[in-house]
Design a protein around this motif. Structure first.
Motif, PDB file in Angstrom:
ATOM      1  N   ILE A   1       0.856  -1.184   0.000  1.00 38.33           N
ATOM      2  CA  ILE A   1       0.000   0.000   0.000  1.00 38.33           C
ATOM      3  C   ILE A   1       0.894   1.236   0.000  1.00 38.33           C
ATOM      4  O   ILE A   1       1.850   1.322   0.772  1.00 38.33           O
ATOM      5  CB  ILE A   1      -0.920   0.030   1.227  1.00 38.33           C
ATOM      6  N   TYR A   2       0.576   2.171  -0.860  1.00 38.27           N
ATOM      7  CA  TYR A   2       1.283   3.447  -0.912  1.00 38.27           C
ATOM      8  C   TYR A   2       0.273   4.566  -0.661  1.00 38.27           C
ATOM      9  O   TYR A   2      -0.834   4.547  -1.202  1.00 38.27           O
ATOM     10  CB  TYR A   2       1.931   3.666  -2.284  1.00 38.27           C
ATOM     11  N   THR A   3       0.657   5.524   0.161  1.00 40.20           N
ATOM     12  CA  THR A   3      -0.161   6.726   0.338  1.00 40.20           C
ATOM     13  C   THR A   3       0.617   7.918  -0.204  1.00 40.20           C
ATOM     14  O   THR A   3       1.843   7.957  -0.124  1.00 40.20           O
ATOM     15  CB  THR A   3      -0.510   6.971   1.817  1.00 40.20           C
ATOM     16  N   VAL A   4      -0.103   8.872  -0.756  1.00 37.32           N
ATOM     17  CA  VAL A   4       0.530  10.087  -1.265  1.00 37.32           C
ATOM     18  C   VAL A   4      -0.050  11.289  -0.516  1.00 37.32           C
ATOM     19  O   VAL A   4      -1.267  11.481  -0.478  1.00 37.32           O
ATOM     20  CB  VAL A   4       0.304  10.268  -2.773  1.00 37.32           C
ATOM     21  N   THR A   5       0.841  12.069   0.089  1.00 37.99           N
ATOM     22  CA  THR A   5       0.463  13.332   0.720  1.00 37.99           C
ATOM     23  C   THR A   5       1.257  14.430   0.033  1.00 37.99           C
ATOM     24  O   THR A   5       2.458  14.559   0.238  1.00 37.99           O
ATOM     25  CB  THR A   5       0.767  13.318   2.229  1.00 37.99           C
ATOM     26  N   PHE A   6       0.594  15.203  -0.815  1.00 38.15           N
ATOM     27  CA  PHE A   6       1.298  16.212  -1.599  1.00 38.15           C
ATOM     28  C   PHE A   6       1.775  17.378  -0.745  1.00 38.15           C
ATOM     29  O   PHE A   6       2.769  18.019  -1.060  1.00 38.15           O
ATOM     30  CB  PHE A   6       0.380  16.744  -2.715  1.00 38.15           C
TER      31      PHE A   6
ATOM     32  N   GLY B   1      -1.308  15.507   7.531  1.00 36.44           N
ATOM     33  CA  GLY B   1      -1.616  15.273   6.120  1.00 36.44           C
ATOM     34  C   GLY B   1      -2.440  14.007   6.013  1.00 36.44           C
ATOM     35  O   GLY B   1      -2.180  13.019   6.708  1.00 36.44           O
ATOM     36  N   LYS B   2      -3.459  14.029   5.144  1.00 36.55           N
ATOM     37  CA  LYS B   2      -4.415  12.922   5.107  1.00 36.55           C
ATOM     38  C   LYS B   2      -3.765  11.591   4.756  1.00 36.55           C
ATOM     39  O   LYS B   2      -4.045  10.556   5.371  1.00 36.55           O
ATOM     40  CB  LYS B   2      -5.548  13.251   4.132  1.00 36.55           C
ATOM     41  N   GLY B   3      -2.869  11.594   3.776  1.00 33.06           N
ATOM     42  CA  GLY B   3      -2.201  10.344   3.410  1.00 33.06           C
ATOM     43  C   GLY B   3      -1.342   9.811   4.544  1.00 33.06           C
ATOM     44  O   GLY B   3      -1.309   8.598   4.802  1.00 33.06           O
ATOM     45  N   ILE B   4      -0.646  10.703   5.224  1.00 30.53           N
ATOM     46  CA  ILE B   4       0.179  10.301   6.365  1.00 30.53           C
ATOM     47  C   ILE B   4      -0.688   9.690   7.457  1.00 30.53           C
ATOM     48  O   ILE B   4      -0.338   8.668   8.063  1.00 30.53           O
ATOM     49  CB  ILE B   4       0.993  11.492   6.891  1.00 30.53           C
ATOM     50  N   ASN B   5      -1.846  10.301   7.724  1.00 24.07           N
ATOM     51  CA  ASN B   5      -2.752   9.742   8.730  1.00 24.07           C
ATOM     52  C   ASN B   5      -3.206   8.334   8.351  1.00 24.07           C
ATOM     53  O   ASN B   5      -3.286   7.447   9.204  1.00 24.07           O
ATOM     54  CB  ASN B   5      -3.975  10.650   8.898  1.00 24.07           C
ATOM     55  N   VAL B   6      -3.529   8.139   7.072  1.00 22.24           N
ATOM     56  CA  VAL B   6      -3.912   6.798   6.608  1.00 22.24           C
ATOM     57  C   VAL B   6      -2.770   5.816   6.851  1.00 22.24           C
ATOM     58  O   VAL B   6      -2.971   4.697   7.347  1.00 22.24           O
ATOM     59  CB  VAL B   6      -4.304   6.822   5.111  1.00 22.24           C
ATOM     60  N   SER B   7      -1.556   6.233   6.527  1.00 18.34           N
ATOM     61  CA  SER B   7      -0.382   5.367   6.720  1.00 18.34           C
ATOM     62  C   SER B   7      -0.201   4.989   8.187  1.00 18.34           C
ATOM     63  O   SER B   7       0.088   3.833   8.518  1.00 18.34           O
ATOM     64  CB  SER B   7       0.884   6.067   6.214  1.00 18.34           C
ATOM     65  N   ILE B   8      -0.364   5.962   9.082  1.00 19.33           N
ATOM     66  CA  ILE B   8      -0.150   5.697  10.505  1.00 19.33           C
ATOM     67  C   ILE B   8      -1.168   4.687  11.026  1.00 19.33           C
ATOM     68  O   ILE B   8      -0.819   3.742  11.746  1.00 19.33           O
ATOM     69  CB  ILE B   8      -0.205   7.013  11.304  1.00 19.33           C
ATOM     70  N   VAL B   9      -2.434   4.863  10.668  1.00 23.52           N
ATOM     71  CA  VAL B   9      -3.463   3.935  11.154  1.00 23.52           C
ATOM     72  C   VAL B   9      -3.276   2.549  10.543  1.00 23.52           C
ATOM     73  O   VAL B   9      -3.432   1.532  11.235  1.00 23.52           O
ATOM     74  CB  VAL B   9      -4.872   4.487  10.883  1.00 23.52           C
ATOM     75  N   LEU B  10      -2.934   2.483   9.267  1.00 20.89           N
ATOM     76  CA  LEU B  10      -2.624   1.183   8.673  1.00 20.89           C
ATOM     77  C   LEU B  10      -1.485   0.512   9.436  1.00 20.89           C
ATOM     78  O   LEU B  10      -1.540  -0.693   9.736  1.00 20.89           O
ATOM     79  CB  LEU B  10      -2.251   1.341   7.200  1.00 20.89           C
TER      80      LEU B  10
END
Length: 303
Positions: A2-7, A37-46
């Motif tokens: 899984i990759y998240t992108v936070t621009f 950042g939304k992508g970073i938050n997704v990464s942390i919870v994952l």
């Protein structure tokens, strides 16, 4: 993977100021600094759920280095592209004044740096999931998300988009696996006011007609709704608990949904995991842990 992108990642400086007064010196009674950042938050919870993932995006200056340090300190792999000029933004959030934030602008992202990101994304295959989440800096083209999806449509990668208005609408033609507007954002797209779970269903279906595969609508205290690819509709009221910090709750819902889908390939289970993760983060000072999510999950499946 899984990759998240936070621009446009940030350092979120979250403070409490008792009896805040304009025009005077105010002192904090509590302070918290987090990578944002939304992508970073997704990464942390994952990561909290034990799912390996890599956080992508752009960072600059001393704040960018601190974002990377804090993200990796939380156990998330990162592969951010450094920007030589400017600095990553600092967002000030006044916890004691509900909804009051001052968000920075972030660095200018050149076409060269965008091309570097595209090179990283071209390694994706049908075994990968990509999460595009949040706003983009003003220096980037406003069709950035749709350009990425157009480039990757032949890879078979599963793409999740959590964005607003045109950023979201423009990607629908590329059939993202999941989009997650909240009820206000969904209403803005169609110029309507959506207050109840029943209200959002026909408009979530309209997003499906426009190309979305699954539409997950978060509604804060009203709960959430999923209109799934198989035609099913799942709806749930908000779990019971005390709201402590709403920042990142929607991102946590995205992470929970992805985790649930990966675990059982069941839309119902993915929905329950999404609701549980979003609520667990809202009930916590920080983004939810696996144990906190599991505790709320038991409540969700019994509702």
């Amino acid at each position: 993977m899984i990759y998240t992108v936070t621009f446009n990642p940030s350092l979120d400086y979250i403070v409490t100021v008792d009896d805040f007064k304009l025009g005077l010196t105010n002192r904090t009674t509590s302070e918290l600094m987090l990578p944002g950042g939304k992508g970073i938050n997704v990464s942390i919870v994952l990561g909290n759920l034990g799912i390996d993932n890599t956080a992508l995006g752009f960072t600059a200056g001393f704040t960018g280095k601190e974002i990377v340090r804090r993200v990796e300190e939380l156990g998330v792999k990162s592969d951010f592209i450094p920007i030589e000029e400017g600095f990553s933004r600092i967002n000030l959030k006044l916890k004691s004044i509900d909804g009051t934030e001052i968000n920075g602008s972030g660095p200018v992202i050149s076409q060269e740096k965008i091309d570097q990101l595209m090179e990283k994304l071209h390694v994706l295959t049908s075994k990968d999931i990509l999460v595009l989440a949040g706003s983009i800096p003003s220096s980037m083209p406003d069709d950035m998300y749709s350009k990425i999806m157009a480039e990757l449509q032949d890879t078979g990668a599963m793409i999740v988009v959590d964005a607003t208005r045109d950023l979201l609408v423009n990607v629908l033609q590329y059939h993202p696996f999941l989009v997650k507007p909240n009820n206000h954002e969904l209403g803005e797209i169609f110029d309507v006011e959506l207050k109840t779970r029943e209200d959002v269903v026909p408009y979530a279906r309209k997003l499906q007609e426009m190309g979305a595969t699954n539409v997950l609508v978060s509604m804060a205290g009203e709960g959430a709704v999923l209109v799934a690819a198989d035609g099913s509709v799942s709806a749930a009221p908000a779990p019971k608990g005390t709201l402590v910090n709403g920042v990142g709750a929607g991102d946590s819902m995205v992470a929970g949904f992805i985790a649930g889908w990966m675990e059982k390939h069941s839309y119902e289970h993915a929905f329950h995991m999404g609701v549980s993760s979003g609520s667990a983060s809202a009930f916590s000072e920080l983004l939810a842990t696996k144990e906190e999510i599991q505790a709320v999950y038991q409540q969700v499946i019994s509702m």
